[in-house]
Scaffold this active site. Structure first.
Site, PDB file in Angstrom:
ATOM      1  N   HIS A 222     -46.983   1.509  67.741  1.00 23.29           N
ATOM      2  CA  HIS A 222     -45.703   1.551  67.023  1.00 23.29           C
ATOM      3  C   HIS A 222     -44.702   2.492  67.693  1.00 23.29           C
ATOM      4  O   HIS A 222     -45.044   3.249  68.609  1.00 23.29           O
ATOM      5  CB  HIS A 222     -45.942   1.969  65.565  1.00 23.29           C
ATOM      6  CG  HIS A 222     -46.527   3.351  65.413  1.00 23.29           C
ATOM      7  ND1 HIS A 222     -45.777   4.500  65.493  1.00 23.29           N
ATOM      8  CD2 HIS A 222     -47.814   3.747  65.182  1.00 23.29           C
ATOM      9  CE1 HIS A 222     -46.553   5.549  65.305  1.00 23.29           C
ATOM     10  NE2 HIS A 222     -47.812   5.123  65.117  1.00 23.29           N
ATOM     11  N   CYS A 238     -53.158   6.373  66.186  1.00 27.73           N
ATOM     12  CA  CYS A 238     -52.270   5.278  66.592  1.00 27.73           C
ATOM     13  C   CYS A 238     -51.675   5.557  67.965  1.00 27.73           C
ATOM     14  O   CYS A 238     -51.659   6.691  68.440  1.00 27.73           O
ATOM     15  CB  CYS A 238     -51.156   5.097  65.563  1.00 27.73           C
ATOM     16  SG  CYS A 238     -51.734   4.450  63.972  1.00 27.73           S
TER      17      CYS A 238
END
Length: 262
Positions: A222, A238
């Site tokens: 992301h 992440c």
């Protein structure tokens, strides 16, 4: 021995004074400094040819030494000032001759800028490979070429590796902090029902959701609202990218894309 040398020296002075007195009937005074570092001596010759040795007073001798020390101190200070001025002049000359060094921030920015590079891989074009050790993500193009992006990876205790698949793509996604994260950071409880997408959202401009089979790994590729973290181990697992980079990758990746984190 010292006394002998002084006696010989005084004898020579007396001979010199006697010769001078023969040429002039007026009285004279000759002042000299002892070769052994003693006081300054005065040799007086009179018309009757008598001679006497007169020593300066201790106060006069101390004043003489004080002035000599002050003179030497001034000379040392002057030499020091000249040396400093010379070094400054040389430094300015060297600074003008050498190009300015790039800052570490600039070097980091260049290292993690998006660019096409040589990348040898047996994976088919379209595969995404994350190298956690170098903080880079590669989008394989084929023919040993790839687009390389700078990323931030999981910090110590949150790093992971494995193979997954992109099953969902969202632009400006809402963020739902996991329960484990809320437990570690209670102030995130206000977002348990989701933080709306936007510039302040930790997921940034877009997110690729990673699955293993039909199970959500809870890991994402992301964007970020903290671009300074790119190139570091800062996330909770992440893979973070700059917003402009995740938008670029988002346009290339489709659902079903293979993602390898190693």
């Amino acid at each position: 021995m010292k006394r002998f040398v002084q006696t010989v020296f005084m004898g020579l002075l007396l001979v010199l004074a006697s010769t001078f007195n023969a040429q002039s009937k007026s009285s004279t005074i000759l002042s000299v400094e002892s070769p052994l570092g003693g006081p300054i001596l005065g040799i007086e010759s009179s018309q009757d040819g008598s001679f006497q040795v007169a020593h300066h007073s201790p106060e006069e001798w101390r004043e003489f030494l004080r002035k000599r020390r002050a003179k030497r101190k001034r000379l040392r200070r002057l030499r020091s000032q000249r040396s400093v001025a010379k070094r400054k002049k040389r430094s300015r000359r060297v600074a003008l001759a050498k190009p300015a060094k790039q800052s570490s921030v600039k070097k980091r920015s260049t290292l993690y800028d998006r660019q096409q590079v040589t990348f040898r891989s047996n994976e088919k074009p379209g595969t995404v490979i994350v190298e956690t050790s170098t903080k880079h993500l590669y989008y394989v193009l084929g023919d040993n070429r790839a687009v390389r992006y700078g990323v931030a990876v999981g910090k110590q205790g949150f790093a992971w590796s494995g193979t997954s698949t992109v099953k969902r793509k969202v632009e400006w996604p809402a963020w739902y902090p996991p329960k484990s994260m809320i437990k570690r950071k209670p102030h995130l409880k206000k977002w348990k029902n989701g933080q709306p997408g936007g510039p302040d959202n930790p997921l940034g401009a877009a997110a690729l959701y990673l699955f293993q089979g039909n199970k959500d790994t809870l890991y994402r590729i992301h964007g970020t609202n903290a671009p300074s973290s790119i190139g570091t181990a800062a996330s909770s697992g992440c893979i973070r990218m700059r917003n402009e980079d995740i938008q670029h990758l988002y346009s290339k990746v489709n659902n079903g894309t293979k993602v390898i984190v190693r």
